[in-house]
Motif scaffolding. Structure first.
Motif, PDB file in Angstrom:
ATOM      1  N   SER A 285       4.322  -0.428   0.972  1.00 19.03           N
ATOM      2  CA  SER A 285       4.925  -1.692  -0.104  1.00 19.03           C
ATOM      3  C   SER A 285       3.746  -1.811  -1.264  1.00 19.03           C
ATOM      4  O   SER A 285       2.768  -1.511  -0.857  1.00 19.03           O
ATOM      5  CB  SER A 285       5.580  -2.658   0.449  1.00 19.03           C
ATOM      6  OG  SER A 285       4.477  -3.331   1.111  1.00 19.03           O
ATOM      7  N   LEU A 286       4.323  -2.115  -2.352  1.00 14.64           N
ATOM      8  CA  LEU A 286       3.306  -2.550  -3.282  1.00 14.64           C
ATOM      9  C   LEU A 286       2.411  -3.556  -2.858  1.00 14.64           C
ATOM     10  O   LEU A 286       1.359  -3.504  -3.206  1.00 14.64           O
ATOM     11  CB  LEU A 286       4.099  -2.870  -4.790  1.00 14.64           C
ATOM     12  CG  LEU A 286       3.351  -3.269  -5.753  1.00 14.64           C
ATOM     13  CD1 LEU A 286       2.178  -2.090  -6.046  1.00 14.64           C
ATOM     14  CD2 LEU A 286       4.057  -3.613  -7.088  1.00 14.64           C
ATOM     15  N   ARG A 287       3.045  -4.458  -1.857  1.00 12.23           N
ATOM     16  CA  ARG A 287       2.410  -5.539  -1.688  1.00 12.23           C
ATOM     17  C   ARG A 287       1.066  -5.117  -0.575  1.00 12.23           C
ATOM     18  O   ARG A 287       0.138  -5.660  -0.822  1.00 12.23           O
ATOM     19  CB  ARG A 287       3.421  -6.680  -0.847  1.00 12.23           C
ATOM     20  CG  ARG A 287       2.492  -7.733  -0.093  1.00 12.23           C
ATOM     21  CD  ARG A 287       3.650  -8.808   0.527  1.00 12.23           C
ATOM     22  NE  ARG A 287       2.857  -9.791   1.244  1.00 12.23           N
ATOM     23  CZ  ARG A 287       2.745  -9.669   2.725  1.00 12.23           C
ATOM     24  NH1 ARG A 287       3.275  -8.570   3.337  1.00 12.23           N
ATOM     25  NH2 ARG A 287       2.051 -10.552   3.390  1.00 12.23           N
ATOM     26  N   ASN A 288       1.606  -4.217   0.168  1.00  6.73           N
ATOM     27  CA  ASN A 288       0.316  -3.782   1.072  1.00  6.73           C
ATOM     28  C   ASN A 288      -0.594  -2.935   0.339  1.00  6.73           C
ATOM     29  O   ASN A 288      -1.650  -3.168   0.684  1.00  6.73           O
ATOM     30  CB  ASN A 288       1.000  -2.896   2.140  1.00  6.73           C
ATOM     31  CG  ASN A 288       1.806  -3.622   3.126  1.00  6.73           C
ATOM     32  OD1 ASN A 288       1.616  -4.718   3.355  1.00  6.73           O
ATOM     33  ND2 ASN A 288       2.641  -2.742   3.833  1.00  6.73           N
ATOM     34  N   VAL A 289      -0.322  -2.091  -0.771  1.00  4.98           N
ATOM     35  CA  VAL A 289      -1.404  -1.482  -1.518  1.00  4.98           C
ATOM     36  C   VAL A 289      -2.180  -2.583  -2.052  1.00  4.98           C
ATOM     37  O   VAL A 289      -3.228  -2.360  -2.399  1.00  4.98           O
ATOM     38  CB  VAL A 289      -0.565  -0.407  -2.497  1.00  4.98           C
ATOM     39  CG1 VAL A 289      -1.456  -0.038  -3.481  1.00  4.98           C
ATOM     40  CG2 VAL A 289       0.353   0.636  -1.555  1.00  4.98           C
TER      41      VAL A 289
END
Length: 64
Positions: free
Chosen positions: A49-53
């Motif tokens: 997810s963008l959050r993880n990246v």
């Protein structure tokens, strides 16, 4: 260069262990290892997810 290879290169260039990045990120080392390997399940490409990246980028001190 794959995202996993880039993560590994950045992590090593900063002298960080997988454990340290995972801890600072708030995830397990196993989960972080999967990102470096580029897989989410055996034989399945990772789709973070963008959050993880964004979290990993912050821990490694890089921009997206």
């Amino acid at each position: 260069m794959t995202m996993g290879e880039k993560l590994q290169l950045l992590r090593k260039s900063r002298g960080l262990s997988q454990e340290r990045v995972a801890y600072d990120w708030g995830m397990s080392r196993y989960t972080y290892q999967k990102f470096e390997k580029g897989e989410s399940m055996p034989g399945t490409p990772a789709n973070p997810s963008l959050r993880n990246v964004m979290a990993i980028a912050q821990v490694l001190g890089v921009t997206l």
